[in-house]
Motif scaffolding. Structure first.
Motif, PDB file in Angstrom:
ATOM      1  N   GLY A  37      33.848 -70.760  35.970  1.00 21.62           N
ATOM      2  CA  GLY A  37      33.183 -70.173  34.752  1.00 21.62           C
ATOM      3  C   GLY A  37      32.578 -71.548  34.113  1.00 21.62           C
ATOM      4  N   GLY A  38      31.998 -70.880  32.809  1.00 24.17           N
ATOM      5  CA  GLY A  38      31.053 -71.865  32.197  1.00 24.17           C
ATOM      6  C   GLY A  38      31.864 -73.207  31.613  1.00 24.17           C
ATOM      7  N   ALA A  41      32.346 -75.439  34.418  1.00 24.79           N
ATOM      8  CA  ALA A  41      31.052 -75.955  35.020  1.00 24.79           C
ATOM      9  C   ALA A  41      30.642 -76.946  34.163  1.00 24.79           C
ATOM     10  CB  ALA A  41      30.059 -74.791  35.354  1.00 24.79           C
ATOM     11  N   LEU A  42      30.649 -76.765  32.733  1.00 25.31           N
ATOM     12  CA  LEU A  42      30.226 -77.833  31.858  1.00 25.31           C
ATOM     13  C   LEU A  42      31.085 -79.318  32.199  1.00 25.31           C
ATOM     14  CD1 LEU A  42      28.470 -78.882  29.632  1.00 25.31           C
ATOM     15  CD2 LEU A  42      29.897 -77.877  28.043  1.00 25.31           C
ATOM     16  N   ASN A  43      32.410 -78.942  32.321  1.00 24.90           N
ATOM     17  CA  ASN A  43      33.231 -80.094  32.364  1.00 24.90           C
ATOM     18  C   ASN A  43      33.140 -81.143  33.635  1.00 24.90           C
ATOM     19  OD1 ASN A  43      34.716 -79.861  29.768  1.00 24.90           O
ATOM     20  ND2 ASN A  43      36.138 -78.550  30.691  1.00 24.90           N
ATOM     21  N   LYS A  44      32.990 -80.004  34.734  1.00 24.97           N
ATOM     22  CA  LYS A  44      32.672 -80.754  36.011  1.00 24.97           C
ATOM     23  C   LYS A  44      31.287 -81.331  36.222  1.00 24.97           C
ATOM     24  CE  LYS A  44      36.065 -78.184  38.728  1.00 24.97           C
ATOM     25  NZ  LYS A  44      36.317 -77.488  39.868  1.00 24.97           N
ATOM     26  N   ALA A  45      30.327 -80.857  35.581  1.00 22.11           N
ATOM     27  CA  ALA A  45      28.760 -81.320  35.465  1.00 22.11           C
ATOM     28  C   ALA A  45      28.833 -82.655  34.683  1.00 22.11           C
ATOM     29  CB  ALA A  45      27.856 -80.249  35.017  1.00 22.11           C
ATOM     30  N   ILE A  46      29.818 -82.589  33.617  1.00 20.32           N
ATOM     31  CA  ILE A  46      29.516 -83.918  32.730  1.00 20.32           C
ATOM     32  C   ILE A  46      30.406 -85.259  33.793  1.00 20.32           C
ATOM     33  CG2 ILE A  46      30.656 -85.061  30.951  1.00 20.32           C
ATOM     34  CD1 ILE A  46      30.218 -82.284  29.499  1.00 20.32           C
ATOM     35  N   ALA A  47      31.353 -84.642  34.288  1.00 19.41           N
ATOM     36  CA  ALA A  47      32.280 -85.699  35.179  1.00 19.41           C
ATOM     37  C   ALA A  47      31.499 -86.153  36.519  1.00 19.41           C
ATOM     38  CB  ALA A  47      33.464 -85.054  35.429  1.00 19.41           C
ATOM     39  N   TYR A  70      24.037 -76.545  27.568  1.00 18.75           N
ATOM     40  CA  TYR A  70      24.851 -77.543  27.450  1.00 18.75           C
ATOM     41  C   TYR A  70      24.490 -78.644  28.425  1.00 18.75           C
ATOM     42  CZ  TYR A  70      26.940 -74.988  23.284  1.00 18.75           C
ATOM     43  OH  TYR A  70      27.182 -74.235  22.470  1.00 18.75           O
ATOM     44  N   ILE A  71      24.459 -78.244  29.569  1.00 23.33           N
ATOM     45  CA  ILE A  71      24.276 -79.170  30.662  1.00 23.33           C
ATOM     46  C   ILE A  71      22.956 -79.932  30.694  1.00 23.33           C
ATOM     47  CG2 ILE A  71      23.978 -79.264  33.345  1.00 23.33           C
ATOM     48  CD1 ILE A  71      26.300 -76.934  33.601  1.00 23.33           C
TER      49      ILE A  71
END
Length: 143
Positions: A37-38, A41-47, A70-71
């Motif tokens: 989910g979003g 995805a945001l947390n994994k993209a930041i990492a 946000y990404i």
């Protein structure tokens, strides 16, 4: 050097299909990161700061349009590709703000890889249906 691609969809079937397309064509040159989910995805993209993020527009919780925005703020080097089965005319203006490309889920077998390759090359990729809809929605310059 490997390419990292994060793909987020609440359907495990869609995620498996995306992984299959990517690994069968790009093989060991790809690092696949999945999210349900979003928010994930945001947390994994930041990492991970992936090269490309593929997002379903309609996900529960933080939807794909919000996630894309946000990404782009937190991962400016990540190109975002939106995917959906829904009619896009109502969201075209919001869609254009956060993504570099769009592919309809029905066309993923033929368009996903060309779209990702375009984004990796610094270009945009919008399926022909979206291009037609956005031209129709634009005000006419003719009198």
């Amino acid at each position: 050097m490997s390419t990292s691609i994060l793909f987020a969809d609440d359907s495990p079937t869609v995620r498996r299909a995306i992984r299959a397309v990517l690994t069968s064509t790009l093989g060991s040159d790809i690092v696949c990161i999945e999210a349900n989910g979003g928010e994930e995805a945001l947390n994994k993209a930041i990492a991970a700061q992936p090269d490309v993020v593929v997002l379903d527009i309609a996900m529960p919780g933080l939807n794909g349009l919000e996630t894309a925005r946000y990404i782009k703020q937190r991962c400016p080097k990540s190109a975002v590709l939106a995917i959906s089965t829904y009619d896009l005319e109502p969201v075209i203006p919001r869609l254009m703000l956060g993504v570099s490309g769009f592919v309809r889920k029905e066309a993923m077998c033929s368009e996903l890889l060309p779209a990702i390759q375009a984004l990796l090359a610094g270009k945009t990729y919008f399926t022909s249906q979206l291009a037609s809809a956005s031209r129709a929605a634009a005000p006419s310059s003719r009198l």
